[in-house]
Design a protein around this motif. Structure first.
Motif, PDB file in Angstrom:
ATOM      1  N   TYR A  11       0.834  -1.198   0.000  1.00  0.00           N
ATOM      2  CA  TYR A  11       0.000   0.000   0.000  1.00  0.00           C
ATOM      3  C   TYR A  11       0.873   1.253   0.000  1.00  0.00           C
ATOM      4  N   TRP A  15      -1.956   5.903   2.235  1.00  0.00           N
ATOM      5  CA  TRP A  15      -3.171   5.099   2.150  1.00  0.00           C
ATOM      6  C   TRP A  15      -4.278   5.575   3.097  1.00  0.00           C
ATOM      7  N   LEU A  18      -5.887   8.560   1.410  1.00  0.00           N
ATOM      8  CA  LEU A  18      -6.566   8.136   0.183  1.00  0.00           C
ATOM      9  C   LEU A  18      -7.853   7.387   0.516  1.00  0.00           C
ATOM     10  N   SER A  19      -7.793   6.527   1.508  1.00  0.00           N
ATOM     11  CA  SER A  19      -8.973   5.777   1.936  1.00  0.00           C
ATOM     12  C   SER A  19     -10.053   6.714   2.464  1.00  0.00           C
ATOM     13  N   THR A  88     -12.009   0.780   2.491  1.00  0.00           N
ATOM     14  CA  THR A  88     -11.769   0.960   1.069  1.00  0.00           C
ATOM     15  C   THR A  88     -11.220  -0.332   0.488  1.00  0.00           C
ATOM     16  N   HIS A  90     -10.122  -2.665  -3.117  1.00  0.00           N
ATOM     17  CA  HIS A  90      -9.682  -2.618  -4.514  1.00  0.00           C
ATOM     18  C   HIS A  90     -10.627  -3.502  -5.325  1.00  0.00           C
ATOM     19  N   THR A  95      -3.473  -4.316  -5.254  1.00  0.00           N
ATOM     20  CA  THR A  95      -3.173  -3.229  -4.327  1.00  0.00           C
ATOM     21  C   THR A  95      -2.261  -2.164  -4.926  1.00  0.00           C
ATOM     22  N   ASP A  97      -2.881  -0.842  -7.907  1.00  0.00           N
ATOM     23  CA  ASP A  97      -3.762   0.009  -8.714  1.00  0.00           C
ATOM     24  C   ASP A  97      -4.644   0.826  -7.781  1.00  0.00           C
ATOM     25  N   ASN A  98      -4.212   2.049  -7.481  1.00  0.00           N
ATOM     26  CA  ASN A  98      -4.940   2.918  -6.559  1.00  0.00           C
ATOM     27  C   ASN A  98      -5.679   4.040  -7.272  1.00  0.00           C
ATOM     28  N   SER A 100      -8.891   6.029  -8.699  1.00  0.00           N
ATOM     29  CA  SER A 100     -10.191   6.257  -8.081  1.00  0.00           C
ATOM     30  C   SER A 100     -11.243   5.277  -8.586  1.00  0.00           C
ATOM     31  N   LEU A 103     -11.054   1.880  -6.666  1.00  0.00           N
ATOM     32  CA  LEU A 103     -11.303   1.854  -5.233  1.00  0.00           C
ATOM     33  C   LEU A 103     -12.790   2.023  -4.941  1.00  0.00           C
TER      34      LEU A 103
END
Length: 142
Positions: A11, A15, A18-19, A88, A90, A95, A97-98, A100, A103
């Motif tokens: 991660y 993270w 972002l979460s 959150t 995936h 993991t 590929d973050n 938007s 997610l």
């Protein structure tokens, strides 16, 4: 939801932020699968149906409003409560590929349903490994 120590390096360092953006910015504190509100204690029937206090109606596992037939099932006798916690997830289980679009903010129920094939695969692998180790060190099973 805490990240396991062995998965922490998969991660990004930001993270938690972002979460939070996904769960509370985009999803506005509601599950993107069924619409359950974060931090609330909701009544549910165990099959995905849950009581939405704001709409004053029952919703199904996909978040659509459902009408329960009067007298057909004992709703109050089978209702349980659970506290909703958003996490959150995936969508493609990658993991790295973050983006938007990859997610999603899911409650516990939606998250476990989303990850069910992976959990089944891991369960099979664990049981297979235990049986192989048993065969190797204790001989074949009787």
């Amino acid at each position: 939801m805490p990240i396991r120590r062995e998965h922490r390096f998969f991660y990004p360092i930001d993270w938690p932020q972002l979460s939070a953006v996904i769960r509370f910015g985009r999803a506005k504190g509601r599950c993107e699968g069924c619409g359950r509100p974060h931090g609330q204690t909701v009544f549910h029937l165990g099959d995905g149906r849950w009581w939405d206090e704001e709409a004053a109606s029952w919703r199904d596992g996909a978040g659509a409003i459902v009408c329960l037939a009067v007298g057909s099932d004992d709703v109050l006798g089978s209702a349980r409560t659970t506290r909703v916690v958003l996490a959150t997830a995936h969508r493609n289980h990658d993991t790295a590929d973050n983006s938007s679009a990859n997610l999603a903010a899911f409650c516990q129920r939606c998250h476990i349903l989303h990850d069910q094939p992976e959990h089944q695969r891991r369960r099979w692998r664990t049981l297979f490994r235990r049986k192989a180790l048993g065969d190797l060190f204790r001989g074949p099973y009787g």
